[in-house]
Design a protein around this motif. Structure first.
Motif, PDB file in Angstrom:
ATOM      1  N   GLN A 241     -20.427  27.738   6.570  1.00 41.88           N
ATOM      2  CA  GLN A 241     -21.739  28.253   6.988  1.00 41.88           C
ATOM      3  C   GLN A 241     -21.757  29.778   7.033  1.00 41.88           C
ATOM      4  O   GLN A 241     -22.734  30.411   6.612  1.00 41.88           O
ATOM      5  CB  GLN A 241     -22.096  27.694   8.366  1.00 41.88           C
ATOM      6  CG  GLN A 241     -22.270  26.183   8.391  1.00 41.88           C
ATOM      7  CD  GLN A 241     -22.356  25.651   9.798  1.00 41.88           C
ATOM      8  OE1 GLN A 241     -23.380  25.786  10.460  1.00 41.88           O
ATOM      9  NE2 GLN A 241     -21.278  25.054  10.284  1.00 41.88           N
ATOM     10  N   LEU A 242     -20.679  30.367   7.548  1.00 42.81           N
ATOM     11  CA  LEU A 242     -20.630  31.834   7.660  1.00 42.81           C
ATOM     12  C   LEU A 242     -20.585  32.509   6.294  1.00 42.81           C
ATOM     13  O   LEU A 242     -20.921  33.687   6.168  1.00 42.81           O
ATOM     14  CB  LEU A 242     -19.419  32.254   8.510  1.00 42.81           C
ATOM     15  CG  LEU A 242     -19.565  31.964  10.013  1.00 42.81           C
ATOM     16  CD1 LEU A 242     -18.241  32.196  10.742  1.00 42.81           C
ATOM     17  CD2 LEU A 242     -20.663  32.827  10.627  1.00 42.81           C
ATOM     18  N   SER A 243     -20.179  31.755   5.275  1.00 42.25           N
ATOM     19  CA  SER A 243     -20.191  32.310   3.917  1.00 42.25           C
ATOM     20  C   SER A 243     -21.562  32.119   3.259  1.00 42.25           C
ATOM     21  O   SER A 243     -21.741  32.440   2.088  1.00 42.25           O
ATOM     22  CB  SER A 243     -19.106  31.649   3.056  1.00 42.25           C
ATOM     23  OG  SER A 243     -19.419  30.283   2.818  1.00 42.25           O
ATOM     24  N   GLY A 244     -22.533  31.578   4.057  1.00 41.57           N
ATOM     25  CA  GLY A 244     -23.890  31.412   3.542  1.00 41.57           C
ATOM     26  C   GLY A 244     -24.096  30.157   2.723  1.00 41.57           C
ATOM     27  O   GLY A 244     -25.038  30.051   1.949  1.00 41.57           O
ATOM     28  N   LYS A 245     -23.221  29.165   2.879  1.00 39.61           N
ATOM     29  CA  LYS A 245     -23.321  27.927   2.099  1.00 39.61           C
ATOM     30  C   LYS A 245     -23.473  26.724   3.033  1.00 39.61           C
ATOM     31  O   LYS A 245     -23.224  26.826   4.237  1.00 39.61           O
ATOM     32  CB  LYS A 245     -22.085  27.755   1.216  1.00 39.61           C
ATOM     33  CG  LYS A 245     -21.917  28.852   0.159  1.00 39.61           C
ATOM     34  CD  LYS A 245     -20.692  28.586  -0.703  1.00 39.61           C
ATOM     35  CE  LYS A 245     -20.565  29.603  -1.838  1.00 39.61           C
ATOM     36  NZ  LYS A 245     -20.362  30.974  -1.351  1.00 39.61           N
ATOM     37  N   THR A 246     -23.876  25.612   2.451  1.00 39.58           N
ATOM     38  CA  THR A 246     -24.009  24.375   3.233  1.00 39.58           C
ATOM     39  C   THR A 246     -23.285  23.217   2.546  1.00 39.58           C
ATOM     40  O   THR A 246     -23.666  22.056   2.690  1.00 39.58           O
ATOM     41  CB  THR A 246     -25.499  24.009   3.436  1.00 39.58           C
ATOM     42  OG1 THR A 246     -26.141  23.937   2.151  1.00 39.58           O
ATOM     43  CG2 THR A 246     -26.212  25.027   4.300  1.00 39.58           C
ATOM     44  N   ASN A 247     -22.246  23.537   1.783  1.00 38.03           N
ATOM     45  CA  ASN A 247     -21.477  22.485   1.101  1.00 38.03           C
ATOM     46  C   ASN A 247     -20.720  21.643   2.125  1.00 38.03           C
ATOM     47  O   ASN A 247     -20.115  22.186   3.055  1.00 38.03           O
ATOM     48  CB  ASN A 247     -20.471  23.111   0.126  1.00 38.03           C
ATOM     49  CG  ASN A 247     -21.152  23.962  -0.926  1.00 38.03           C
ATOM     50  OD1 ASN A 247     -22.339  23.809  -1.176  1.00 38.03           O
ATOM     51  ND2 ASN A 247     -20.409  24.870  -1.533  1.00 38.03           N
ATOM     52  N   VAL A 248     -20.741  20.338   1.928  1.00 40.98           N
ATOM     53  CA  VAL A 248     -20.050  19.446   2.855  1.00 40.98           C
ATOM     54  C   VAL A 248     -18.820  18.839   2.185  1.00 40.98           C
ATOM     55  O   VAL A 248     -18.692  18.843   0.964  1.00 40.98           O
ATOM     56  CB  VAL A 248     -20.981  18.317   3.344  1.00 40.98           C
ATOM     57  CG1 VAL A 248     -22.118  18.880   4.169  1.00 40.98           C
ATOM     58  CG2 VAL A 248     -21.520  17.482   2.178  1.00 40.98           C
ATOM     59  N   GLU A 249     -17.933  18.318   3.032  1.00 41.05           N
ATOM     60  CA  GLU A 249     -16.698  17.689   2.540  1.00 41.05           C
ATOM     61  C   GLU A 249     -16.527  16.346   3.232  1.00 41.05           C
ATOM     62  O   GLU A 249     -16.623  16.261   4.464  1.00 41.05           O
ATOM     63  CB  GLU A 249     -15.502  18.595   2.858  1.00 41.05           C
ATOM     64  CG  GLU A 249     -14.157  18.007   2.459  1.00 41.05           C
ATOM     65  CD  GLU A 249     -12.971  18.869   2.905  1.00 41.05           C
ATOM     66  OE1 GLU A 249     -11.853  18.640   2.396  1.00 41.05           O
ATOM     67  OE2 GLU A 249     -13.173  19.751   3.763  1.00 41.05           O
ATOM     68  N   LYS A 250     -16.302  15.297   2.450  1.00 45.23           N
ATOM     69  CA  LYS A 250     -16.027  13.988   3.032  1.00 45.23           C
ATOM     70  C   LYS A 250     -14.531  13.858   3.211  1.00 45.23           C
ATOM     71  O   LYS A 250     -13.763  13.979   2.245  1.00 45.23           O
ATOM     72  CB  LYS A 250     -16.561  12.866   2.135  1.00 45.23           C
ATOM     73  CG  LYS A 250     -16.540  11.493   2.805  1.00 45.23           C
ATOM     74  CD  LYS A 250     -17.326  10.463   2.007  1.00 45.23           C
ATOM     75  CE  LYS A 250     -17.456   9.169   2.798  1.00 45.23           C
ATOM     76  NZ  LYS A 250     -18.248   8.153   2.087  1.00 45.23           N
ATOM     77  N   ILE A 251     -14.111  13.636   4.453  1.00 42.38           N
ATOM     78  CA  ILE A 251     -12.681  13.695   4.751  1.00 42.38           C
ATOM     79  C   ILE A 251     -12.347  12.726   5.878  1.00 42.38           C
ATOM     80  O   ILE A 251     -13.153  12.515   6.789  1.00 42.38           O
ATOM     81  CB  ILE A 251     -12.285  15.157   5.127  1.00 42.38           C
ATOM     82  CG1 ILE A 251     -10.779  15.296   5.371  1.00 42.38           C
ATOM     83  CG2 ILE A 251     -13.077  15.652   6.326  1.00 42.38           C
ATOM     84  CD1 ILE A 251     -10.342  16.733   5.585  1.00 42.38           C
ATOM     85  N   ALA A 252     -11.166  12.122   5.814  1.00 42.97           N
ATOM     86  CA  ALA A 252     -10.700  11.256   6.900  1.00 42.97           C
ATOM     87  C   ALA A 252     -10.453  12.112   8.126  1.00 42.97           C
ATOM     88  O   ALA A 252      -9.916  13.218   8.031  1.00 42.97           O
ATOM     89  CB  ALA A 252      -9.433  10.524   6.489  1.00 42.97           C
ATOM     90  N   ILE A 253     -10.830  11.615   9.298  1.00 45.07           N
ATOM     91  CA  ILE A 253     -10.713  12.415  10.523  1.00 45.07           C
ATOM     92  C   ILE A 253      -9.247  12.758  10.814  1.00 45.07           C
ATOM     93  O   ILE A 253      -8.950  13.826  11.365  1.00 45.07           O
ATOM     94  CB  ILE A 253     -11.384  11.698  11.722  1.00 45.07           C
ATOM     95  CG1 ILE A 253     -11.519  12.657  12.905  1.00 45.07           C
ATOM     96  CG2 ILE A 253     -10.633  10.449  12.110  1.00 45.07           C
ATOM     97  CD1 ILE A 253     -12.398  13.855  12.672  1.00 45.07           C
ATOM     98  N   GLY A 254      -8.329  11.881  10.416  1.00 44.18           N
ATOM     99  CA  GLY A 254      -6.905  12.184  10.609  1.00 44.18           C
ATOM    100  C   GLY A 254      -6.494  13.441   9.871  1.00 44.18           C
ATOM    101  O   GLY A 254      -5.769  14.296  10.400  1.00 44.18           O
ATOM    102  N   LYS A 255      -6.978  13.592   8.642  1.00 39.84           N
ATOM    103  CA  LYS A 255      -6.664  14.770   7.835  1.00 39.84           C
ATOM    104  C   LYS A 255      -7.352  16.010   8.414  1.00 39.84           C
ATOM    105  O   LYS A 255      -6.770  17.099   8.460  1.00 39.84           O
ATOM    106  CB  LYS A 255      -7.096  14.553   6.384  1.00 39.84           C
ATOM    107  CG  LYS A 255      -6.699  15.678   5.433  1.00 39.84           C
ATOM    108  CD  LYS A 255      -7.051  15.328   3.989  1.00 39.84           C
ATOM    109  CE  LYS A 255      -6.555  16.380   2.998  1.00 39.84           C
ATOM    110  NZ  LYS A 255      -7.073  17.717   3.255  1.00 39.84           N
TER     111      LYS A 255
END
Length: 665
Positions: free
Chosen positions: A303-317
């Motif tokens: 967000q601070l870099s001005g983007k809204t890209n999301v990442e799907k990731i296991a909560i453990g990782k």
């Protein structure tokens, strides 16, 4: 991205809103008096949906996690909220329009104007713009202005997008600078608003007839839980970790309520305070159960870099790589995700967004919001904050109450530290009336300061201590009045102030998102307009079963009454529709209410006590005897089976109703 219905059709918010009001899911409060912004009443289906969501919440969290539920008062003395920081810091930034006196929330104002300019840029470039639909209530107000097709420089477009990506991170001064820099004007008056000022969001009142005891309506349920911590710890037989929970109304005097049920002034919250030992990295004993649950994350660095890209990731990782701070926070993020999935949140419209530094609540060390996508944009519905030891510490300091845990150690430990002895016989007479204040300041000295003062005492024969309110603020203490020595003591117990992980659910916002996420329309063969359907999962649907006699034949009445009583006796809510409308129309009316199942009572039922069971989403029917139908209903409502399972087990029935087939979710 254009918002669609559950079945991928174009979404029309005004049609849904009209249906929800017509079927009395909710209605504006005091409507015959003109209504009051930000206040709504729930009708019968809205109340039932809310009750079912709360019931599932209790089972998913309170029951599953052995939480201790409390119900605390909403009316709160000002002193408590002063200590917690809410009196000074619980505020939004607002601007005043100097021409018409309108009060505008500053971040929303910046957001709306920049979004309008970006739409104008897209229009000028020949890109089709999907307009967000306005709240119908706003049509009475002056127009915010039409979108002008003005092409912007690519660099300006990038600037605007970066500002919008981190809009929640700006303070009042920064919002004011943005308004000036980009010459943002109120479309209703064509003038710039005045610089933003802080507006405290709490409703103030007086407790008692004398008005000498100021108070507030609580802005959250959390403080009542913190103030009862010592009693809850005792109730829990001094065992750590543990969690308390509370469900109740909270109040926030929103600057400009908008977006229907999403931004209101009185709302239901469900909050959890999970108390954890800060030593050992805030591990959670059940984290292994959820470590493979995949979440869609939007972290603060993106967000601070001005983007809204999301990442799907296991909560453990995510916990292992430090994106999520600790196991306990990660555990609750996963449990929140599973709860939202269970109650019917569209899994393609959910993300967890990490708070940036400036938007972090004054008490939080880390915070993630479960945000749900709606026609209004991404809406925060659940906050999950690591409040560290903030609340228990400030309340203990203010009151002297022991809001801490005493833990017996298996193996005693030796602690070497600087200890201070005062010669009380000389100390009091020497400093007279200032003695107690100076003594308290000395006793409060941290270990590193005591170390330095011990050296001063040895080399200079005196020390200088900061004491606010005494003389110049600095006091000299000679070596004949004080001794500072390094000593070793053995401890059999350990005292610590727990840290708190807090999942906080806005129930009203979740309910509205369920309306949008489960809404779709079914076409009709007769050329009538499309009919609305709310595909709530059976466990949360307001009414579970519709009882429909095939006609007004007197032979059906005893069976309708019998099945109604039978369903009630096993705790299943039902409605009877014995009107003169066609059976298809009667089912359609109840599809709007989200009723997942229907029992048709026909001539065959009179003969052999068999009944048809209809599925709302597919309109498919099966037929079986009374006990089998009731068992099927119970399993669907409990969530142990889905309609596809019932279709495999029971014979299909083709009969009273012909309808379009829609793929089952």
């Amino acid at each position: 991205m254009a918002i669609t219905t559950l079945r991928g059709q174009p979404f029309d918010r005004q049609v849904l809103d009209s249906m929800l009001r017509r079927r009395m899911f909710y209605t504006p409060s005091f409507e015959i008096y003109g209504g009051t912004a930000g206040l709504y009443d729930y009708g019968p289906p809205g109340c039932a949906l809310q009750a079912n969501v709360i019931d599932l919440w209790r089972k998913h969290f309170v029951l599953e996690e052995d939480m201790l539920e409390v119900d605390c008062t909403a009316l709160t003395p000002a002193e408590i909220l002063k200590t917690s920081g809410h009196v000074d810091k619980f505020a939004d930034w607002m601007c005043k329009d100097p021409k018409n006196g309108d009060i505008i929330r500053a971040d929303h104002f910046v957001e709306e104007i920049l979004e309008t300019r970006l739409k104008g840029d897209k229009t000028a470039r020949g890109v089709k713009v999907v307009e967000k639909e306005e709240d119908p209530k706003k049509k009475k107000k002056k127009s915010k202005g039409t979108v002008e097709a003005v092409k912007l420089d690519d660099a300006v477009v990038q600037e605007y997008e970066e500002i919008l990506a981190k809009i929640d991170n700006y303070n009042g001064e920064e919002l004011g600078e943005l308004i000036k820099k980009y010459d943002l004007k109120n479309p209703a008056t064509s003038v710039q608003p005045e610089p933003p000022v802080a507006f405290n969001l709490m409703f103030q009142t007086a407790i008692g007839p004398s008005s000498n005891a100021p108070g507030f309506l609580r802005p959250e349920t959390a403080q009542g839980q913190f103030l009862n911590f010592a009693k809850l710890l005792e109730f829990n037989q001094q065992q750590m970790p543990f969690a308390s929970a509370s469900i109740g109304k909270s109040f926030r005097n929103e600057i400009s309520p908008r977006s229907g049920l999403l931004r209101v002034r009185e709302f239901l919250m469900a909050e959890i305070e999970h108390y954890v030992d800060p030593q050992g990295g805030k591990k959670h004993s059940r984290f292994h159960e959820v470590k493979d649950v995949e979440l869609v994350l939007l972290n603060r660095h993106t967000q601070l870099s001005g983007k809204t890209n999301v990442e799907k990731i296991a909560i453990g990782k995510a916990v292992a790589d430090g994106t999520v701070d600790n196991e306990t926070l990660g555990y609750f993020l996963a449990r929140i995700h599973l709860f939202l999935k269970k109650i019917g949140v569209d899994q393609s419209k959910i993300r967890f967004r990490q708070h940036m530094a400036n938007e972090m609540a004054h008490y939080a060390a880390d915070c993630w919001d479960a945000e749900l996508q709606t026609s209004y944009g991404w809406i925060e519905c659940v906050g999950c904050a690591d409040r560290s030891a903030y609340d228990l510490t400030v309340h203990a300091k203010k009151t002297g109450a022991p809001l801490m845990v005493r833990e017996r150690l298996d193996t005693p430990i030796s602690i070497e530290q600087w200890e201070i002895d005062l010669d009380k016989k000389k100390f009091g007479p020497f400093f007279k009336k200032d003695g107690k204040a100076i003594e308290a300041a000395i006793e409060a000295l941290p270990q590193e300061k005591r170390d330095a003062l011990a050296q001063d005492l040895k080399s200079d024969g005196k020390i200088t201590v900061d004491v606010e309110g005494v003389g110049s603020g600095k006091v000299e203490v000679s070596k004949d009045l004080i001794v500072i020595e390094r000593r070793t003591r053995v401890e059999n117990t350990r005292e610590f102030t727990p840290n708190v992980i807090e999942p906080s659910f806005g129930i009203g916002r979740i309910l509205y998102c369920l309306y949008e996420h489960n809404y779709w329309t079914r076409g009709s063969d007769g050329g009538d307009e499309a009919r609305g359907v709310l595909s709530f999962p059976p466990p949360v649907a307001p009414t579970k079963v519709l009882l429909v006699p095939l006609s007004s034949n007197e032979a059906f009445k005893p069976l309708v009454k019998y099945m109604s009583l039978k369903l009630r006796s096993v705790g299943v809510s039902s409605r009877v529709d014995d009107s003169s409308a066609s059976i298809g129309k009667r089912y359609s009316r109840n599809d709007e209410l989200g009723t997942p199942l229907g029992i048709t009572i026909d001539f065959q039922s009179v003969k052999d006590k068999t009944y048809t069971l209809r599925d709302r989403d597919s309109t498919k029917q099966v037929r079986a005897d009374e006990d089998t139908i009731l068992a099927a209903i119970k399993s669907l409502i409990d969530g142990t089976k889905f309609w596809a399972d019932i279709e495999k087990e029971l014979p299909a029935f083709e009969g009273q109703e012909i309808d379009a087939e829609i793929p089952v979710r």
